[in-house]
Design a protein around this motif. Sequence first.
Motif, PDB file in Angstrom:
ATOM      1  N   ASP A  96       0.857  -1.195  -0.070  1.00 24.90           N
ATOM      2  CA  ASP A  96      -0.094   0.063   0.021  1.00 24.90           C
ATOM      3  C   ASP A  96       0.827   1.255   0.039  1.00 24.90           C
ATOM      4  OD1 ASP A  96      -2.231  -1.407  -0.031  1.00 24.90           O
ATOM      5  OD2 ASP A  96      -2.870  -1.296   2.093  1.00 24.90           O
ATOM      6  N   GLY A  97       0.504   2.231  -0.594  1.00 22.72           N
ATOM      7  CA  GLY A  97       1.608   3.518  -0.945  1.00 22.72           C
ATOM      8  C   GLY A  97       1.635   4.347   0.391  1.00 22.72           C
ATOM      9  N   ASP A  98       1.151   3.925   1.421  1.00 25.23           N
ATOM     10  CA  ASP A  98       1.752   4.758   2.709  1.00 25.23           C
ATOM     11  C   ASP A  98       2.265   3.828   3.752  1.00 25.23           C
ATOM     12  OD1 ASP A  98      -0.741   3.627   3.124  1.00 25.23           O
ATOM     13  OD2 ASP A  98      -1.876   5.203   3.924  1.00 25.23           O
ATOM     14  N   PHE A 132       1.342   2.363  12.847  1.00 27.51           N
ATOM     15  CA  PHE A 132       1.747   3.479  13.324  1.00 27.51           C
ATOM     16  C   PHE A 132       0.901   4.518  12.577  1.00 27.51           C
ATOM     17  CE2 PHE A 132       3.543   3.294   8.788  1.00 27.51           C
ATOM     18  CZ  PHE A 132       3.419   4.480   8.444  1.00 27.51           C
ATOM     19  N   ASP A 133       0.767   5.839  13.243  1.00 26.11           N
ATOM     20  CA  ASP A 133       0.106   7.219  12.994  1.00 26.11           C
ATOM     21  C   ASP A 133      -1.091   6.944  13.543  1.00 26.11           C
ATOM     22  OD1 ASP A 133      -0.461   9.337  11.878  1.00 26.11           O
ATOM     23  OD2 ASP A 133      -0.540   9.011   9.677  1.00 26.11           O
ATOM     24  N   GLY A 134      -2.466   6.790  13.038  1.00 24.61           N
ATOM     25  CA  GLY A 134      -3.438   6.835  13.732  1.00 24.61           C
ATOM     26  C   GLY A 134      -3.853   5.890  14.755  1.00 24.61           C
ATOM     27  N   LYS A 213       2.597  -0.256   8.751  1.00 28.26           N
ATOM     28  CA  LYS A 213       1.381  -0.051   8.188  1.00 28.26           C
ATOM     29  C   LYS A 213       0.737   1.091   8.800  1.00 28.26           C
ATOM     30  CE  LYS A 213      -1.598  -3.472   7.615  1.00 28.26           C
ATOM     31  NZ  LYS A 213      -1.610  -3.371   6.277  1.00 28.26           N
ATOM     32  N   ARG A 214       0.721   2.037   8.031  1.00 31.79           N
ATOM     33  CA  ARG A 214      -0.050   3.298   8.571  1.00 31.79           C
ATOM     34  C   ARG A 214      -1.409   3.238   8.742  1.00 31.79           C
ATOM     35  NH1 ARG A 214      -2.031   7.915   5.158  1.00 31.79           N
ATOM     36  NH2 ARG A 214      -2.348   9.656   6.544  1.00 31.79           N
TER      37      ARG A 214
END
Length: 254
Positions: A96-98, A132-134, A213-214
């Motif tokens: 996936d692109g992010d 990560f992130d959210g 994985k974002r």
Amino acid sequence: MTTPDLSLLVTLHNEAHLAGPALRSADLAIAAAEAAGFTVERLIGLDAATETTRRFCAQPVIAERWPCRDYDFRDPFLLRNALARAATGRWVAWLDGDDLISENWLVTACEMLRDAPPDETWVIHPELNWVFDGEENVFTLVDQADPLFSKAYLYFNNYWDMMSVYPRDLALAVPYAPRRPEQGYGYEDWHWNLATMAHGVLHRVAPGTIIAKRRRAESVSRANARISAVCQPSETLRIDRFWGPHLQPPEIPS
């Protein structure tokens, strides 16, 4: 024309500049695979992509190395089916692109597929998913040959996501089901894992590999949770076919 060993297929929609780190991690993983003697095809799939994402991919530094195909499915699973048909490699890998992949991910997965018994079909998964992130989590994925694996778990949850490497022939023989949220269905990666198991496929884990994985504010997984989606019915979990070599039925006292 020589068939590549691997096609690395990247899916993009609205990631724009966030695809930069993803493609950088992909390039490093490709370099490691090529140093080990594997040939790798690069391909990006744009699905109803935003203008900023298109401009990002059109930059010469990206476009010269990463050819793009344009689609308008608005469905990540139909996009994957189309990219598998467009690919030319013996095996396919998804990104996936992010998201980000560890440098050893592709070479380790390719070595496992190369050395797999000729009478077995394997899907290779990373050992760790680092979210990560959210959201911040680390998940350990379970090998189907591991004593900890239980087929019963698949009634309630999914062991493996779509970030995997496996034969392109399998992608063509067992395509992903389209999204059907209006019918209350979701978790198409879970459904695909079950469908491949019905074909006798083994899901293996590549030791020491990581996919970061974002977790976005609006993702397919969160959309599934919001509507309380369930996995589509699967032949693999039919009660009359459930018991197998990895799970034996309990003894019933006389």
